[in-house]
Design a protein around this motif. Structure first.
Motif, short mmCIF file in Angstrom:
data_model
loop_
_atom_site.label_atom_id
_atom_site.label_comp_id
_atom_site.label_asym_id
_atom_site.label_seq_id
_atom_site.Cartn_x
_atom_site.Cartn_y
_atom_site.Cartn_z
N GLY A 95 -39.09 28.75 -16.25
CA GLY A 95 -39.76 27.50 -15.51
C GLY A 95 -40.84 27.41 -15.97
N TYR A 96 -41.54 28.00 -17.16
CA TYR A 96 -42.94 27.69 -17.76
C TYR A 96 -42.92 26.43 -18.57
CZ TYR A 96 -44.21 32.41 -16.39
OH TYR A 96 -44.56 33.63 -15.40
N GLU A 97 -43.76 25.69 -18.45
CA GLU A 97 -43.96 24.41 -18.92
C GLU A 97 -44.10 24.42 -20.52
OE1 GLU A 97 -47.30 22.09 -17.02
OE2 GLU A 97 -46.27 22.23 -15.22
N SER A 98 -44.46 25.48 -21.01
CA SER A 98 -44.84 25.96 -22.52
C SER A 98 -44.67 27.26 -22.84
CB SER A 98 -45.99 24.98 -22.93
OG SER A 98 -47.03 25.74 -22.47
N PRO A 99 -44.36 27.68 -24.04
CA PRO A 99 -44.52 29.03 -24.55
C PRO A 99 -45.92 29.48 -24.48
CG PRO A 99 -43.35 27.85 -26.21
CD PRO A 99 -43.78 26.72 -25.19
N GLU A 100 -47.13 28.58 -24.45
CA GLU A 100 -48.19 29.15 -24.28
C GLU A 100 -48.52 29.46 -22.90
OE1 GLU A 100 -47.75 26.78 -27.61
OE2 GLU A 100 -47.61 26.43 -25.74
N PHE A 157 -46.44 30.72 -20.67
CA PHE A 157 -45.70 31.98 -20.55
C PHE A 157 -46.29 33.08 -21.28
CE2 PHE A 157 -42.32 34.84 -22.29
CZ PHE A 157 -41.93 35.43 -21.17
N SER A 158 -46.80 32.93 -22.38
CA SER A 158 -47.77 33.96 -23.19
C SER A 158 -49.08 34.37 -22.37
CB SER A 158 -48.06 33.41 -24.47
OG SER A 158 -48.92 34.44 -25.02
N ARG A 159 -49.51 33.34 -21.59
CA ARG A 159 -50.67 33.86 -20.80
C ARG A 159 -50.29 34.56 -19.56
NH1 ARG A 159 -52.18 28.40 -21.86
NH2 ARG A 159 -51.44 27.74 -19.95
N LYS A 179 -39.82 38.49 -14.41
CA LYS A 179 -39.21 39.70 -14.65
C LYS A 179 -38.21 39.63 -15.57
CE LYS A 179 -37.12 43.78 -12.85
NZ LYS A 179 -36.95 44.91 -11.75
N ARG A 180 -37.19 38.63 -15.24
CA ARG A 180 -36.00 38.27 -16.21
C ARG A 180 -36.47 38.01 -17.38
NH1 ARG A 180 -32.05 33.37 -15.12
NH2 ARG A 180 -33.79 32.15 -15.58
N ALA A 181 -37.30 37.12 -17.63
CA ALA A 181 -37.80 36.63 -18.86
C ALA A 181 -38.55 37.59 -19.61
CB ALA A 181 -39.02 35.59 -18.62
N ALA A 182 -39.17 38.49 -19.00
CA ALA A 182 -39.99 39.65 -19.63
C ALA A 182 -38.66 40.77 -20.40
CB ALA A 182 -40.73 40.58 -18.90
N TRP A 183 -37.68 40.83 -19.49
CA TRP A 183 -36.67 41.68 -19.79
C TRP A 183 -35.82 41.15 -21.06
CZ3 TRP A 183 -34.05 46.19 -17.86
CH2 TRP A 183 -34.93 47.10 -16.93
N GLN A 184 -35.60 39.91 -20.82
CA GLN A 184 -34.89 39.12 -22.09
C GLN A 184 -35.98 39.34 -23.37
OE1 GLN A 184 -34.65 35.15 -20.27
NE2 GLN A 184 -32.54 35.52 -19.93
N ALA A 185 -37.22 39.09 -23.20
CA ALA A 185 -37.97 39.53 -24.25
C ALA A 185 -38.01 40.68 -24.84
CB ALA A 185 -39.57 39.15 -23.92
N LEU A 195 -38.21 33.36 -27.97
CA LEU A 195 -39.32 33.46 -26.85
C LEU A 195 -39.51 32.03 -26.48
CD1 LEU A 195 -41.78 35.78 -28.62
CD2 LEU A 195 -39.97 36.51 -26.87
N THR A 196 -39.37 30.83 -27.03
CA THR A 196 -39.51 29.79 -26.49
C THR A 196 -38.31 29.45 -25.41
OG1 THR A 196 -40.39 28.58 -28.49
CG2 THR A 196 -39.54 27.06 -27.11
N ASP A 197 -37.32 29.89 -25.81
CA ASP A 197 -36.03 29.50 -24.79
C ASP A 197 -36.22 30.42 -23.51
OD1 ASP A 197 -34.62 27.76 -26.57
OD2 ASP A 197 -33.45 29.31 -27.21
N VAL A 198 -36.88 31.67 -23.65
CA VAL A 198 -37.35 32.56 -22.70
C VAL A 198 -38.33 31.98 -21.62
CG1 VAL A 198 -38.23 34.88 -22.15
CG2 VAL A 198 -36.53 34.62 -23.89
#
Length: 291
Positions: A84-89, A91-93, A62-68, A76-79
């Motif tokens: 705690g996601y290992e990669s932007p990919e 997080f995107s999934r 939720k915090r990441a999505a609000w930042q996005a 988006l990479t920093d988000v």
């Protein structure tokens, strides 16, 4: 919420909100709750309706999505990595699974209808376990000075408010009116529970002496001065309605005061996701009839 077990549970929720970047393992949270790990995960699931790892995952997401959505200056990479996601990919999934869009697609053209229901599970947990018991002396009466503001009116379904917020943030940033120096206000003209969605209105405002013509729809306005009852709400917006109901119900009944002609308005003192959700601060102003 006087049950000691529930108080321990609330401490866990507060700890999660405050340490989304830290170690939120089962062992750590069990120690916060003063349970053994063997019992804690069952107790958490029974009270929250979801496993503790799911709650942590959703809180970080939720915090990441609000930042996005509302912090375009954050990559988006920093988000993704901060969540705690290992990669932007990865997080995107996760983003696509919950919101039906990639983070990049959401930043370009958000589907606010999906967004409006995306946090329902978390909000229900907080609504049940993080409620605040207000007292009559939590309310103070002030003489509020008439205040010039820049105003963007959102008119339409409440679930599309994010669209107006993004437009207002963009105008505010371009106008060099940062929240640290210029107060943020919301004017609540309507109750979303009783107003037809197409007629719902909420004003987004910032303290500002003058407004130059612009394409964002921001205009000059004034918050009316006069006597106001003020109640501070600390915590997620999902619990804001409880504080407002306390003002209109118990406090007005016991105080003998009557509401004035102007609508309820809020000052946003501390914002999520800039602060943990349970540390967000809103001052609620209820205009009163003059004596």
């Amino acid at each position: 919420m006087n049950d000691p077990a529930n108080e321990r549970f609330r401490r866990v929720l507060d700890h999660v909100d405050s340490h989304l970047d830290g170690d939120l393992s089962l062992d750590v949270l069990a120690r916060i709750a003063a349970y053994s790990p063997h019992h804690f995960h069952r107790r958490f699931s029974a009270l929250a309706g979801m496993p503790v790892h799911r709650y942590v995952q959703l809180s970080r997401f939720k915090r990441a999505a609000w930042q996005a959505a509302f912090r375009p200056s954050v990559s988006l990479t920093d988000v993704a990595l901060d969540a705690g996601y290992e990669s932007p990919e990865a997080f995107s999934r996760a983003f696509r699974q919950r919101l039906g869009q990639s983070p990049a697609a959401f930043r370009d053209a958000p589907d606010w209808r999906v967004w409006a229901t995306a946090w329902r599970e978390l909000d229900e947990v907080r609504r049940f376990h993080m409620t605040t018991r207000f007292r009559l002396d939590d309310v103070r009466i002030v003489d509020f000075p008439e205040t010039p503001v820049a105003c963007l009116s959102h008119v339409g379904p409440p679930e599309r408010i994010g669209e107006s917020i993004r437009r207002f943030i963009a105008w505010r940033r371009a106008s060099d009116l940062p929240p640290a120096r210029y107060a943020t206000w919301n004017v609540l003209h309507d109750d979303p529970e009783t107003t037809p969605p197409e007629r719902y209105r909420l004003d987004l405002c910032v303290t500002c002496e003058s407004v130059v013509p612009n394409d964002a729809g921001v205009t000059a306005a004034r918050l009316p001065g006069g006597r106001c009852a003020v109640l501070r709400h600390e915590g997620p917006d999902s619990l804001l309605g409880d504080a407002i109901r306390f003002l209109y119900g118990e406090w007005l009944t016991e105080s003998g005061e009557e509401p004035g002609d102007a609508p309820l308005f809020l000052r946003r003192v501390a914002f999520f996701p800039d602060v943990p959700e349970h540390e967000a601060v809103v001052d609620i102003y209820l205009p009163l009839r003059p004596h």
